[in-house]
Design a protein around this motif. Sequence first.
Motif, short mmCIF file in Angstrom:
data_model
loop_
_atom_site.label_atom_id
_atom_site.label_comp_id
_atom_site.label_asym_id
_atom_site.label_seq_id
_atom_site.Cartn_x
_atom_site.Cartn_y
_atom_site.Cartn_z
N ASN A 153 0.82 -1.22 0.00
CA ASN A 153 0.00 0.00 0.00
C ASN A 153 0.86 1.26 0.00
OD1 ASN A 153 -2.10 -1.81 0.18
ND2 ASN A 153 -2.45 -1.49 2.36
N PRO A 212 -7.69 -3.50 -3.90
CA PRO A 212 -7.94 -2.44 -4.89
C PRO A 212 -6.67 -1.70 -5.33
CG PRO A 212 -9.22 -2.06 -2.87
CD PRO A 212 -8.47 -3.31 -2.66
N LEU A 213 -5.66 -1.63 -4.48
CA LEU A 213 -4.47 -0.85 -4.83
C LEU A 213 -3.51 -1.58 -5.77
CD1 LEU A 213 -3.51 0.89 -1.44
CD2 LEU A 213 -4.45 1.98 -3.47
N ARG A 239 -2.83 -3.77 -9.07
CA ARG A 239 -3.51 -4.10 -10.33
C ARG A 239 -3.39 -5.59 -10.64
NH1 ARG A 239 -2.72 -0.92 -15.67
NH2 ARG A 239 -4.34 -2.42 -16.23
N SER A 284 -21.28 -1.57 -10.19
CA SER A 284 -19.94 -1.08 -10.54
C SER A 284 -19.70 0.30 -9.92
CB SER A 284 -19.77 -1.03 -12.06
OG SER A 284 -20.45 0.08 -12.62
N ALA A 285 -20.72 1.14 -9.90
CA ALA A 285 -20.56 2.47 -9.30
C ALA A 285 -20.31 2.36 -7.79
CB ALA A 285 -21.80 3.32 -9.56
N ILE A 286 -21.06 1.47 -7.15
CA ILE A 286 -20.94 1.33 -5.69
C ILE A 286 -19.58 0.75 -5.31
CG2 ILE A 286 -21.87 0.12 -3.67
CD1 ILE A 286 -24.67 0.35 -5.13
N GLY A 304 -16.97 0.78 -7.14
CA GLY A 304 -15.97 1.75 -7.57
C GLY A 304 -15.72 2.79 -6.49
N ALA A 305 -16.81 3.37 -5.98
CA ALA A 305 -16.68 4.37 -4.91
C ALA A 305 -15.93 3.76 -3.72
CB ALA A 305 -18.06 4.86 -4.49
N ASN A 341 -13.93 0.94 -3.66
CA ASN A 341 -12.55 0.51 -3.96
C ASN A 341 -11.60 1.69 -4.09
OD1 ASN A 341 -12.89 -2.29 -3.92
ND2 ASN A 341 -13.62 -2.33 -6.05
N TRP A 342 -12.15 2.86 -4.36
CA TRP A 342 -11.28 4.04 -4.50
C TRP A 342 -10.89 4.62 -3.16
CZ3 TRP A 342 -8.60 4.81 -8.65
CH2 TRP A 342 -7.92 6.01 -8.82
N TYR A 379 -7.31 4.96 -2.17
CA TYR A 379 -6.52 5.89 -2.97
C TYR A 379 -6.49 7.30 -2.37
CZ TYR A 379 -6.05 2.47 -6.75
OH TYR A 379 -5.72 1.37 -7.48
N TRP A 380 -7.49 7.64 -1.57
CA TRP A 380 -7.50 9.02 -1.03
C TRP A 380 -7.52 9.07 0.49
CZ3 TRP A 380 -11.64 10.08 2.06
CH2 TRP A 380 -12.82 9.32 1.86
N ILE A 430 -17.57 7.47 6.46
CA ILE A 430 -17.58 7.32 5.00
C ILE A 430 -18.78 6.48 4.58
CG2 ILE A 430 -16.31 6.46 2.99
CD1 ILE A 430 -13.72 6.73 4.63
N TYR A 485 -21.81 7.55 2.09
CA TYR A 485 -21.97 6.85 0.81
C TYR A 485 -23.35 6.20 0.71
CZ TYR A 485 -17.03 7.36 -0.58
OH TYR A 485 -15.81 7.85 -0.98
N ARG A 530 -0.57 3.83 -10.24
CA ARG A 530 -0.51 4.37 -8.87
C ARG A 530 0.52 5.48 -8.75
NH1 ARG A 530 -0.09 0.76 -3.75
NH2 ARG A 530 -0.26 2.86 -2.87
N LEU A 587 -16.70 14.11 1.08
CA LEU A 587 -16.99 12.68 0.94
C LEU A 587 -17.82 12.40 -0.32
CD1 LEU A 587 -17.65 11.54 4.62
CD2 LEU A 587 -15.62 11.14 3.20
N MET A 588 -18.73 13.32 -0.65
CA MET A 588 -19.54 13.11 -1.85
C MET A 588 -18.66 13.15 -3.10
SD MET A 588 -22.59 12.48 -0.85
CE MET A 588 -21.71 11.60 0.43
N ALA A 592 -16.73 9.95 -3.41
CA ALA A 592 -17.56 8.82 -3.89
C ALA A 592 -17.77 8.94 -5.40
CB ALA A 592 -18.91 8.81 -3.17
N GLY A 596 -14.53 8.39 -7.20
CA GLY A 596 -14.19 6.98 -7.01
C GLY A 596 -14.93 6.11 -8.01
N ALA A 597 -16.24 6.29 -8.10
CA ALA A 597 -17.04 5.51 -9.06
C ALA A 597 -16.49 5.70 -10.47
CB ALA A 597 -18.50 5.94 -8.97
N TRP A 651 -12.91 4.23 -11.14
CA TRP A 651 -12.86 2.76 -11.15
C TRP A 651 -13.31 2.18 -12.50
CZ3 TRP A 651 -9.98 0.17 -8.00
CH2 TRP A 651 -10.10 -1.22 -7.91
N TRP A 673 -12.96 -2.06 -14.72
CA TRP A 673 -13.91 -3.11 -15.09
C TRP A 673 -14.43 -2.99 -16.51
CZ3 TRP A 673 -18.64 -1.32 -16.61
CH2 TRP A 673 -19.02 -0.05 -16.17
N TYR A 723 -24.92 6.55 -13.76
CA TYR A 723 -24.24 7.07 -12.57
C TYR A 723 -24.90 8.38 -12.11
CZ TYR A 723 -20.32 3.72 -12.76
OH TYR A 723 -19.55 2.59 -12.72
N MET A 749 -28.06 7.62 -10.24
CA MET A 749 -27.83 7.17 -8.87
C MET A 749 -27.34 8.32 -7.98
SD MET A 749 -25.44 4.15 -7.29
CE MET A 749 -24.02 5.19 -6.97
#
Lengths: 229, 229
Positions: free
Chosen positions: A51, A134-135, A137, A183-185, A187-188, A190-191, A194-195, A207, A211, B137, B180-181, B184, B187-188, B191, B195, B211, B214
Amino acid sequence: MSVITARHIGFAGIEEGSLGNKTWADPGASRAEKRDAKRRAVLMAGARLFNDQGYEQTSLEDIAKALSITKRTIYYYVQSKEEILFGCQQLGLEFLGETLERCYDKRLPVLDRIRLLISRYCAWVCTDLGACAPLVREVSLSSDRRRELRAGRARLDHLLRDMIREGMETGEIRECDPRLMASAIFGALNWIPYWNRSDAPSAPDQIAEAYVMMITSGLVPGADCAQGH
Amino acid sequence: MSVITARHIGFAGIEEGSLGNKTWADPGASRAEKRDAKRRAVLMAGARLFNDQGYEQTSLEDIAKALSITKRTIYYYVQSKEEILFGCQQLGLEFLGETLERCYDKRLPVLDRIRLLISRYCAWVCTDLGACAPLVREVSLSSDRRRELRAGRARLDHLLRDMIREGMETGEIRECDPRLMASAIFGALNWIPYWNRSDAPSAPDQIAEAYVMMITSGLVPGADCAQGH
């Protein structure tokens, strides 16, 4: 490769700073328990280095050094870096075990199950062990491991899609494309590593709550009410 | 490092399959235009290889080979792999240029601006050039480049946070934590390359529409109406 079972994992033991965990030092622990505790410490030290400095940039030697053990000793616990990454993923499925069981139980309200999966998955990716999947690849892995990593991800992905589909059938979730929503959920989620890997990270609960609010209710208050909902 | 300006970029030229783009072959193009078109082709070939096989796993020699040019020739266009990654990010800011301008224009409804940013950013990360920033990364970069990459990301992040804050003030967006928004949402979006790089990818427009739905309205129909909205 040895298989980690739920019996071996005290989940208090996979939190930050638990490298010198009780089992390891406990004179009453069996040899197998001590070995498992040490293997977990190897996974954790590996995950932390992946990480912080990257998977490609980390050698088994670096991980041994971080634990003040020899490279020869580390081979008693893992055979490769990939095994560490894969071991972390297995721990993730264990960590989510009870959550997954509840998600498969259709007697519970589907929205509650979706909220539960989001908040538990969020808690997992906020740990060192959970952040490394997630970090790192997939391209860094051999094709066998890649398949296994994908299978684990696909299992979670399909679970979420199925719950969204179920909610659409009961009217609790609006008409949507469950594949894109999942995928959106994820994605949010898994990211997050990263931050949020800073000196003052946001708390996983905070968080997850934010979310879940966005995912279920959206940013626009009363977006639907005018349409007669 | 040479700086890419909007003048140099024909955006039709950064889509898939445009390596042999017009400017390159156009006998009427100036020497500088041809050089820029070739540099863009180098960035595109680099990005594609980073995405397919990993940044660490790709050498400048691999990129030269993919373009059927020598390693010596490639140095006429870029000095390093990092320059390619960074060049892609610059192209991203150019690609989003008009969108960013519109986002800063408070005369336009804030929700329209947020939707616009989401769909344009989505279109960008669905290109080879746009996918490589989320897929590589930061730890792979020197500290200077890392700072630049972070600054570019922070600029977008703060723009989105500011728009969310603005919407909260006008009541168009519910009370929430803009930081946070924004995390998210990006992030979505970030990512997506993880995929959607398959033989049959989902169309950027389709992803963006789902997206946005949602993010603005949430999965639960009429979630607010009971509370009197």
